[in-house]
Scaffold this motif. Sequence first.
Motif, PDB file in Angstrom:
ATOM      1  N   SER A 235       6.246  -3.649   3.199  1.00  0.00           N
ATOM      2  CA  SER A 235       5.593  -2.799   4.192  1.00  0.00           C
ATOM      3  C   SER A 235       6.610  -2.235   5.173  1.00  0.00           C
ATOM      4  CB  SER A 235       4.544  -3.633   4.958  1.00  0.00           C
ATOM      5  OG  SER A 235       4.014  -2.895   6.018  1.00  0.00           O
ATOM      6  N   GLN A 236       6.639  -0.929   5.301  1.00  0.00           N
ATOM      7  CA  GLN A 236       7.534  -0.309   6.271  1.00  0.00           C
ATOM      8  C   GLN A 236       7.189  -0.810   7.680  1.00  0.00           C
ATOM      9  OE1 GLN A 236       9.047   1.782   9.296  1.00  0.00           O
ATOM     10  NE2 GLN A 236       6.924   2.312   8.946  1.00  0.00           N
ATOM     11  N   SER A 237       5.924  -0.625   8.059  1.00  0.00           N
ATOM     12  CA  SER A 237       5.514  -0.943   9.432  1.00  0.00           C
ATOM     13  C   SER A 237       5.409  -2.440   9.665  1.00  0.00           C
ATOM     14  CB  SER A 237       4.149  -0.320   9.714  1.00  0.00           C
ATOM     15  OG  SER A 237       3.192  -0.857   8.816  1.00  0.00           O
ATOM     16  N   GLY A 238       5.086  -3.171   8.618  1.00  0.00           N
ATOM     17  CA  GLY A 238       4.818  -4.604   8.795  1.00  0.00           C
ATOM     18  C   GLY A 238       3.477  -4.852   9.461  1.00  0.00           C
TER      19      GLY A 238
ATOM     20  N   SER B  29       6.684   8.627   4.123  1.00  0.00           N
ATOM     21  CA  SER B  29       7.811   7.686   4.086  1.00  0.00           C
ATOM     22  C   SER B  29       8.913   8.176   3.146  1.00  0.00           C
ATOM     23  CB  SER B  29       7.271   6.343   3.603  1.00  0.00           C
ATOM     24  OG  SER B  29       8.268   5.370   3.684  1.00  0.00           O
TER      25      SER B  29
ATOM     26  N   VAL C  69       5.436  10.786   9.106  1.00  0.00           N
ATOM     27  CA  VAL C  69       4.351  10.006   8.499  1.00  0.00           C
ATOM     28  C   VAL C  69       4.621   9.755   7.012  1.00  0.00           C
ATOM     29  CG1 VAL C  69       1.910  10.130   7.851  1.00  0.00           C
ATOM     30  CG2 VAL C  69       2.591  10.518  10.215  1.00  0.00           C
TER      31      VAL C  69
ATOM     32  N   GLU D  96       0.652  14.463   0.208  1.00  0.00           N
ATOM     33  CA  GLU D  96       0.567  14.047   1.623  1.00  0.00           C
ATOM     34  C   GLU D  96       0.888  15.185   2.578  1.00  0.00           C
ATOM     35  OE1 GLU D  96       1.961   9.517   2.533  1.00  0.00           O
ATOM     36  OE2 GLU D  96       3.468  10.788   1.612  1.00  0.00           O
TER      37      GLU D  96
ATOM     38  N   CYS E 189       0.854  -1.192   0.000  1.00  0.00           N
ATOM     39  CA  CYS E 189       0.000   0.000   0.000  1.00  0.00           C
ATOM     40  C   CYS E 189       0.892   1.245   0.000  1.00  0.00           C
ATOM     41  CB  CYS E 189      -0.849   0.082   1.262  1.00  0.00           C
ATOM     42  SG  CYS E 189      -1.899  -1.335   1.537  1.00  0.00           S
ATOM     43  N   GLY E 190       0.349   2.348  -0.467  1.00  0.00           N
ATOM     44  CA  GLY E 190       1.022   3.648  -0.358  1.00  0.00           C
ATOM     45  C   GLY E 190       2.400   3.650  -0.996  1.00  0.00           C
ATOM     46  N   THR E 191       3.339   4.249  -0.273  1.00  0.00           N
ATOM     47  CA  THR E 191       4.708   4.354  -0.769  1.00  0.00           C
ATOM     48  C   THR E 191       5.310   2.973  -1.044  1.00  0.00           C
ATOM     49  OG1 THR E 191       5.129   6.479   0.251  1.00  0.00           O
ATOM     50  CG2 THR E 191       7.038   5.065  -0.030  1.00  0.00           C
ATOM     51  N   SER E 192       4.976   2.015  -0.206  1.00  0.00           N
ATOM     52  CA  SER E 192       5.524   0.668  -0.393  1.00  0.00           C
ATOM     53  C   SER E 192       5.060   0.074  -1.720  1.00  0.00           C
ATOM     54  CB  SER E 192       5.102  -0.246   0.760  1.00  0.00           C
ATOM     55  OG  SER E 192       5.573   0.286   1.970  1.00  0.00           O
TER      56      SER E 192
ATOM     57  N   VAL F 272      -1.273   1.937   9.185  1.00  0.00           N
ATOM     58  CA  VAL F 272      -2.709   1.851   8.936  1.00  0.00           C
ATOM     59  C   VAL F 272      -3.201   0.446   9.286  1.00  0.00           C
ATOM     60  CG1 VAL F 272      -4.526   2.209   7.229  1.00  0.00           C
ATOM     61  CG2 VAL F 272      -2.501   3.640   7.199  1.00  0.00           C
TER      62      VAL F 272
ATOM     63  N   ALA G 197      -2.081   8.724   8.935  1.00  0.00           N
ATOM     64  CA  ALA G 197      -1.395   8.007  10.028  1.00  0.00           C
ATOM     65  C   ALA G 197      -0.327   7.150   9.381  1.00  0.00           C
ATOM     66  CB  ALA G 197      -2.368   7.141  10.788  1.00  0.00           C
ATOM     67  N   LYS G 198       0.682   6.875  10.145  1.00  0.00           N
ATOM     68  CA  LYS G 198       1.801   6.137   9.550  1.00  0.00           C
ATOM     69  C   LYS G 198       1.508   4.650   9.412  1.00  0.00           C
ATOM     70  CE  LYS G 198       6.633   6.020   9.156  1.00  0.00           C
ATOM     71  NZ  LYS G 198       6.506   6.476   7.768  1.00  0.00           N
TER      72      LYS G 198
ATOM     73  N   THR H 227       0.391  -3.043   8.205  1.00  0.00           N
ATOM     74  CA  THR H 227      -0.723  -2.520   7.406  1.00  0.00           C
ATOM     75  C   THR H 227      -1.793  -3.605   7.224  1.00  0.00           C
ATOM     76  OG1 THR H 227       0.772  -1.013   6.345  1.00  0.00           O
ATOM     77  CG2 THR H 227      -1.294  -1.409   5.210  1.00  0.00           C
TER      78      THR H 227
HETATM   79  C1  G6P Z   1       0.315   4.844   5.271  1.00  0.00           C
HETATM   80  C2  G6P Z   1       1.542   5.715   5.413  1.00  0.00           C
HETATM   81  C3  G6P Z   1       2.397   5.608   4.152  1.00  0.00           C
HETATM   82  C4  G6P Z   1       2.745   4.156   3.877  1.00  0.00           C
HETATM   83  C5  G6P Z   1       1.500   3.284   3.799  1.00  0.00           C
HETATM   84  C6  G6P Z   1       1.847   1.812   3.784  1.00  0.00           C
HETATM   85  O1  G6P Z   1      -0.518   5.359   4.305  1.00  0.00           O
HETATM   86  O2  G6P Z   1       1.166   7.058   5.647  1.00  0.00           O
HETATM   87  O3  G6P Z   1       3.579   6.356   4.326  1.00  0.00           O
HETATM   88  O4  G6P Z   1       3.434   4.066   2.668  1.00  0.00           O
HETATM   89  O5  G6P Z   1       0.683   3.487   4.957  1.00  0.00           O
HETATM   90  O6  G6P Z   1       2.459   1.484   4.988  1.00  0.00           O
HETATM   91  P1  G6P Z   1       3.463   0.312   5.199  1.00  0.00           P
HETATM   92  O7  G6P Z   1       3.852   0.398   6.644  1.00  0.00           O
HETATM   93  O8  G6P Z   1       2.720  -0.947   4.885  1.00  0.00           O
HETATM   94  O9  G6P Z   1       4.613   0.510   4.291  1.00  0.00           O
END
Ligand code: G6P
Length: 614
Positions: free
Chosen positions: A353-356, A406, A404, A494, A306-309, A611, A608-609, A358
């Motif tokens: 996924s940055q956060s792992g 990325s 927030v 963003e 999702c998103g930047t990833s 999600v 939100a960072k 999402t």
């Molecule tokens: C949110 C963040 C984005 C990020 C996306 C996916 O929308 O604001 O910066 O790219 O989630 O998050 P992830 O942690 O899965 O990379």
Amino acid sequence: MCGIVAYIGQEQAFPIVLKGLKRLEYRGYDSAGIALLENGEIKNYKRQGKVAELESFTDNQDTEGTVGIGHTRWATHGLPNDINAHPHTSGNGDIALIHNGIIENYDILKEGLLSRGHKFESETDTEVLVHLIQDIKDHEKVSTAEAVRLALNNVIGAYAIVVLSKDNPDQLIAARKSSPLVVGIGKKGDYYLASDATPIVEYTNEVVYLEDEEIAIVERNKGLRLYNIQNQEKTPYIQELELQLEALEKGGYEHFMLKEIHEQPHSIQDCFRGRLNVDTGWVGLGGIKDYEKQLASANRIIMVACGTSWHAALVGEYLFEDLARVPVEVEYASEFRYRNPIIDEGDIVIAISQSGETADTLAALELAKSKGATILGICNVVGSSISRITHAGSYTHAGPEIGVASTKAFTAQVTVLTLMALAIARNKGSLNEAKFRRIITELELIPEKVSKILESSDYIEELSKEYKDASNALYLGRGNSFPVALEGALKLKEISYIHAEGYPAAEMKHGPIALIDEEMPVFVIATKGTSYEKVVSNIQEVKARKGKVVAIVTEGDTQVKGMADHVIEIPNTDEHLSPLLTTIPFQLISYYIAVMRGCNVDQPRNLAKSVTVE
Ligand code: G6P
């Protein structure tokens, strides 16, 4: 998406929880609240807005107590006001609860509770859960912990919760399903609970990551007990945190985003450290070593994100297809999971996924796993849910990303994808030795080239002034620069709230060209490479319509210089690696424009960072 934090021990809970909320604020900042239990009474302070609002609100209030729970909210059900802020309490005020996630069947549960005389103050799904717990406790005559367990058996949806109950001031009850929760084991018999390890790291490095449908009971003087939702006791698996406290501070920068942009020479290097040896001509990723053959012979690789990833995945598609000659499909996780995708056992699904954490990416992976696919992860946060449910994976090692929007996580993801593509290509023999060597030699030079681009920050800040009042912007790129254009546009919208769109440069003629006038900045990636001449033609098309062009070009370029309003020169590199460089000026442009427009760069509105709801 919502941050939760709690403490029980010998210390005063309020400052610990408040500080923890500040660390978790990137997860949501619509409202904040803290409930404390002292002398048999629950004190509940909540405020719309950021944690700082709550801090000033509680300035002269009684915040005594050695047990407390706190929440920073990203609104899902109900407006972001004081009433909807967490913690929520049961009707008689005996139980307080914080929640991250969504209770999907809350309306049915609420109907039942209303018919049994419950009255609700807020519009939230969370208040329904705390009432349900109280209701079960009263009617079944069970302990709060058992009432929590029974209530959760009736819940459909996602949750990470912490419960505080008047009848047991020495206990906190926590549980999770789909939303993350970590227990920190303090050194003096105290316990910390949080959505991630960032509020915990300064007190202890011993943590337990809760698994789905696990319930943790932490008790002063008695310790931590872990159960599954069927009430079977489990043994907690204690892990050691590697996170450093300094990584969570701004380190002299005005914003986390700026710090993270400037960290990229190091984060990219950390990402390929130990995974690349130019002298011996070797590339390898320990985490996926056993899957290299399978990746090389895969019929198809599906990347979900999702998103930047998702933009990083698009860059990955170019790399995997061109270097390793494996077909790749890139999917929005949210779309993939709901459209009955065709997945064979031979497919490999890679989540980025940055956060792992999402929610959609996690669900897409679970779906793929249930259909027999091999699932791999590329995550930044160590110990995150995605990293734990995948068969194997590679961490990006970018360090904590707090802003927030990325930045360094994106370049680290692209670096891992590059290494993966090269490792697969090597395994498969799809890349000749000379080309392989050239790319890895260039890859090793990327950090110093990123540093060089960062040295032009003042120039980029200066040119950004001219575009700060734009209402719209277009980002163009071809080939692997197209995802960078998408990412550039996403960054701008963003954090500066300027409407921006990324397009494959050639597609401009099929619509967006109608928008171009002298007010419209067009940011173009025109570095040397396969499509250079074509992009030059696209720039001419924009200029013919009086559009303003800001072009990213390769050092020494003269052709585009004569046409564009501004050029940003970047060092030359192998074309496969150019996204790692071209994305940096776009990050800086969005940052400076957002600052000039007075926007909250690190905590843009409505975002939100992490999600953790769909
Ligand atoms: C949110 C963040 C984005 C990020 C996306 C996916 O929308 O604001 O910066 O790219 O989630 O998050 P992830 O942690 O899965 O990379």
